[in-house]
Every structure is written in structure tokens, then in C-alpha cells.
Scaffold this motif. Sequence first.
Motif, mmCIF file in Angstrom:
data_model
loop_
_atom_site.group_PDB
_atom_site.id
_atom_site.type_symbol
_atom_site.label_atom_id
_atom_site.label_comp_id
_atom_site.label_asym_id
_atom_site.label_seq_id
_atom_site.Cartn_x
_atom_site.Cartn_y
_atom_site.Cartn_z
ATOM 1 N N TYR A 241 26.086 30.066 -5.358
ATOM 2 C CA TYR A 241 25.593 31.433 -5.232
ATOM 3 C C TYR A 241 25.145 32.007 -6.564
ATOM 4 O O TYR A 241 24.199 32.776 -6.632
ATOM 5 C CB TYR A 241 26.692 32.305 -4.615
ATOM 6 C CG TYR A 241 26.261 33.713 -4.288
ATOM 7 C CD1 TYR A 241 25.387 33.956 -3.236
ATOM 8 C CD2 TYR A 241 26.739 34.792 -5.013
ATOM 9 C CE1 TYR A 241 24.994 35.248 -2.912
ATOM 10 C CE2 TYR A 241 26.354 36.081 -4.700
ATOM 11 C CZ TYR A 241 25.488 36.307 -3.654
ATOM 12 O OH TYR A 241 25.102 37.578 -3.344
ATOM 13 N N VAL A 397 30.876 40.733 3.047
ATOM 14 C CA VAL A 397 30.075 39.910 2.148
ATOM 15 C C VAL A 397 30.720 39.840 0.771
ATOM 16 O O VAL A 397 30.588 38.832 0.065
ATOM 17 C CB VAL A 397 28.632 40.437 2.068
ATOM 18 C CG1 VAL A 397 28.565 41.776 1.329
ATOM 19 C CG2 VAL A 397 27.713 39.413 1.413
ATOM 20 N N ILE A 414 27.093 35.655 6.716
ATOM 21 C CA ILE A 414 26.236 36.029 5.590
ATOM 22 C C ILE A 414 24.906 35.276 5.620
ATOM 23 O O ILE A 414 23.971 35.633 4.905
ATOM 24 C CB ILE A 414 26.935 35.795 4.238
ATOM 25 C CG1 ILE A 414 27.273 34.309 4.032
ATOM 26 C CG2 ILE A 414 28.183 36.652 4.121
ATOM 27 C CD1 ILE A 414 27.787 34.005 2.630
ATOM 28 N N LYS A 415 24.837 34.210 6.401
ATOM 29 C CA LYS A 415 23.586 33.462 6.616
ATOM 30 C C LYS A 415 22.961 33.013 5.293
ATOM 31 O O LYS A 415 21.758 33.128 5.070
ATOM 32 C CB LYS A 415 22.594 34.316 7.420
ATOM 33 C CG LYS A 415 23.143 34.714 8.784
ATOM 34 C CD LYS A 415 22.257 35.695 9.510
ATOM 35 C CE LYS A 415 22.896 36.105 10.835
ATOM 36 N NZ LYS A 415 22.110 37.146 11.542
ATOM 37 N N TYR A 416 23.819 32.488 4.430
ATOM 38 C CA TYR A 416 23.365 32.052 3.107
ATOM 39 C C TYR A 416 23.289 30.528 3.005
ATOM 40 O O TYR A 416 22.357 29.989 2.414
ATOM 41 C CB TYR A 416 24.302 32.608 2.037
ATOM 42 C CG TYR A 416 23.903 32.217 0.639
ATOM 43 C CD1 TYR A 416 22.872 32.895 -0.021
ATOM 44 C CD2 TYR A 416 24.544 31.175 -0.028
ATOM 45 C CE1 TYR A 416 22.483 32.530 -1.301
ATOM 46 C CE2 TYR A 416 24.161 30.809 -1.313
ATOM 47 C CZ TYR A 416 23.139 31.488 -1.946
ATOM 48 O OH TYR A 416 22.754 31.121 -3.218
ATOM 49 N N TYR A 417 24.268 29.848 3.583
ATOM 50 C CA TYR A 417 24.328 28.394 3.457
ATOM 51 C C TYR A 417 23.639 27.726 4.646
ATOM 52 O O TYR A 417 23.950 28.000 5.805
ATOM 53 C CB TYR A 417 25.790 27.935 3.368
ATOM 54 C CG TYR A 417 26.493 28.472 2.142
ATOM 55 C CD1 TYR A 417 26.331 27.855 0.906
ATOM 56 C CD2 TYR A 417 27.299 29.607 2.215
ATOM 57 C CE1 TYR A 417 26.958 28.341 -0.219
ATOM 58 C CE2 TYR A 417 27.932 30.101 1.091
ATOM 59 C CZ TYR A 417 27.759 29.469 -0.127
ATOM 60 O OH TYR A 417 28.377 29.968 -1.244
#
Length: 475
Positions: A241, A397, A414-417
Motif C-alpha cells: 500500500y 479502511v 476496500i477493493k484494493y487487492y
Amino acid sequence: MNNKRWNLIVTILVFLFIFAIRIPHINNSPCEQGDFWRQSDTESIARNFLEDKFNIFYPQFNYDGKKPNYVQLEFQITTFLIALLYKVFGYHYYLARLVPITFFMGSSIYLYLIVKRYYGNPVAWYAIIAYAIMPINIYYTRAIMPESAALFFFIGAFYYFTKWYDNEKLSTLFISAIFTCLSISQKTPTIFIGLAMIFLLIKKYRFRFLLKWELWIFALISLLPNIIYIQWSRSIAEFDYVTNIGLLHIVPKSLKAFLDIESYKFAGGEIAAAISPGLIVPIIAGLIDSKWTKDYPIIFWTAAMLLEVIAVVAVIKLKYYFIFTTPIAAIWAGKNLGKLGNGRRIIFSVLMGLSVLAIWNYKGCKSFFVEKDNILKQAEVIRMYTEQDDLVVIGTVEPTLLNQSRRSGWRANIKYYKEIPTGAEKEIHYLVEKGAKYFSPLGGYIYGDDGSYRKYLDDNFEKLGEGDYFIYKLR
């Protein structure tokens, strides 16, 4: 009373005052209204040094995933010192806050020495009090963050460099190089101090400074360890991140920032808030009244940091990065206030006026010191129903719930990975397979939820806890 004793007494009282105004709220948890995410991350790294791997080269977060979760961050001087204090005296938040406070006191000493050297007392007294009572410094220099350490090395680097500039002793130059290196290791934008140094060199040597071997050694000491550390930390980082955050988010936008009027509006407004309206007039007056022949070292320093403000801070928009403008702002304020005179009554009056302004600025920061009780209560619930090795999913978050509960896990939705599927059922199933045992919302809140995520949890998993403070048992 002779002048020497008078100067000593006033100097001691000034530094005691600077220290004293950082003592209130010293035992606050990291969950303060002001930057609780960053503070809790920093404090958790110190705990993880002590509990998992006591090695300064292996900082780790409590998210996203099970440990170890090494991360690419600044060189961990502040957190490692906190870990050492925890090891000797136990876990106490006041110990964590004493580390940045001590660094700030050190930075105040260096600033005092710089100002006294160029302008003498009482200007030096006024400058360091102005430095200490700026709102941004009242809060962030006792926050559990690396800003105070960065200020210490940053101001120290300039102090030793200007000493070398006058006496050309190699030992002083290389001390400055070490301080410059450590400054950059704490906050990369402090590298802009190098511009002020280059400006000074050009003034004194023209471009002949490029032929001086000692300055190439200076550059090597200042930069090479940081380059090596960045590459090393990148190689071990399991948490991406913040990896290469400067290259990815700042550098591509820096040139555009200089052409965007909004960058200047943002910078102007935030600098005014950071230094306080009460100091703006003396700062501007000090700048207007500057004399090139006497003030050029401070003018160069000012120019370098204003460039940093537009190139970095106006891009990333993290307000605490404005902290590196505070030493130069304090110098200009002190220089202007010094024109009021050297009489003891005048000095006493100015110091009292700055003390009143300190109280005013402190009240303005009051909301930042308020702890977020909902996070503290929810963290207690997590600790009550889970074991230390249990992996927990949180619905916020910001990772403060994991840090404060001293658990590891993930942040939901969080729909980041890319590897983590989206949608409540798929994501929970994936995280359970990875070892997640519990899910903790915060007061029922789940980040980015339209209601479907909470409904899936309510329909399929047991709740542990009462009222707004509860967790779901995932297996």
C-alpha cells in the motif's frame, strides 16, 4: 544581575516552557482525533519490534494479512527507540510520546543555535518560542510519528553545514552529512535542504564547488545509505500500500503543481493555519525587512522549503508535511520581534505576549487531542472475545482497530487487492480460507457498504457483544 546570568536564566526558562506545553495529554492513546491512523501505525510498529522481530530493518504492520507483514517505510528510528523504552519500562503511551518530544527539544536547541549565531538574543528566544507554539508543532511534535525526528536531523544538518561554510572543518561537514542522511531517512521531502546548501555553495564558490572532493563525499554519505535502505525495504515488503509512494503519487504530479494556481492557494491557506494567524504579520514583516548581505543563508533555506511545499506538500496534501516550513517561519518572526528592542522590560513583554498566543493556539488544537472513544471501546470488545493470534477482519479502511486491539488481519471491502474477490460472501469466504476468525465493524459501520455486506454478516454469523459494540464469529 549580570547579562551572562540573565541570558542563561531566560534561556533555561524558555526551554522549560517549550517542554511544559507538550506534557498535557502525554498519556493519550494513539487514537486521537488528529491523525489517529498514522499514530496507531507508528505505535504498532514499535510493539511489533518488541513482540515479533526486534530488528530495526524489519518494520511491520498488523494488516493486510497475517504476520509477518513487513512494510517499506522510513528508517524506523522513532519506533525502535519507543520499543527500547517499552522493553525496559513496559507499555506506556507517555513513553512513546516522550521520544518525539525529546527530538523536538533537540531541534529547538539547533534552531536556537542557528538564530543566536546570526542574530543573537533576544531574537533566538523569540524564534524558538514561535517555533514551539505554532499549532502544527503543538500537536505533531508530541504525536507518535517521525516528524519530530525529521525536524531534529533536518535543522541539525543546516546548523552543521553553515558552521562548515564558515570554518571549513571537515569534521563539521561530515557531521552535517550524517544529519542530512538521517533527515532524509525520516522524511524524504527534507532532501530539499540540499537546495539551500547548493545555493550557499554557488554564492561562495560559484560552480567551482563541483571540484571539491569533500562535497562529493558529503553527497555520498547523505544519499547512498538512503538509496540502499529503500531498495532493501522494498525487497522485504509484503505490504504494498505504501511501497514507492513518492514515485507513484508525488513525482509525476510535481511539475504540474507549479503551474496550478490551486496549489498556491492550498499552500498559502495551510501554512497560515500551521503557523497561526497571530504570527503571520511578524513573519511577513521579517521577510520584507530582510537584508541580503546578512540574511542570505535563511533566504536560501526559505526558498528551498517553499519549493518543497509546492512540489511535494501541495501534491500529496498531507498537512503535517507543512511542519518543515516552521523553523524558517519562526526565524523571520523572531527577527522581526527582535526589532522591538533589547531592554529587559521589552523582552519580558514580548515573551508574555508569545505565552498568551501559545494558550490561544493550544485551545485551537484542543479538538485534535480528543480520543476516539468508539475505537477504544470496540478494540476492548475485540480483545475480550479473541485470542492474540486470532486473525480479525475489520470494517474500517483505517487500521486503527487492529492496531489498538493488538490483533492482525484485514480491512474489509476496500477493493484494493486484486487477489481478494469483491462482494461480501466471496470476500468473507476468501478471508476465512486465509485464516480469519472474526469480523469487527465499528458501531455497525462497514466501509463502502450499501447495506448488503452487513445483512450477509447478520444472516450468517453469530454476534458476540452488546449494543453497538460487537463482533461476528466467522468460524
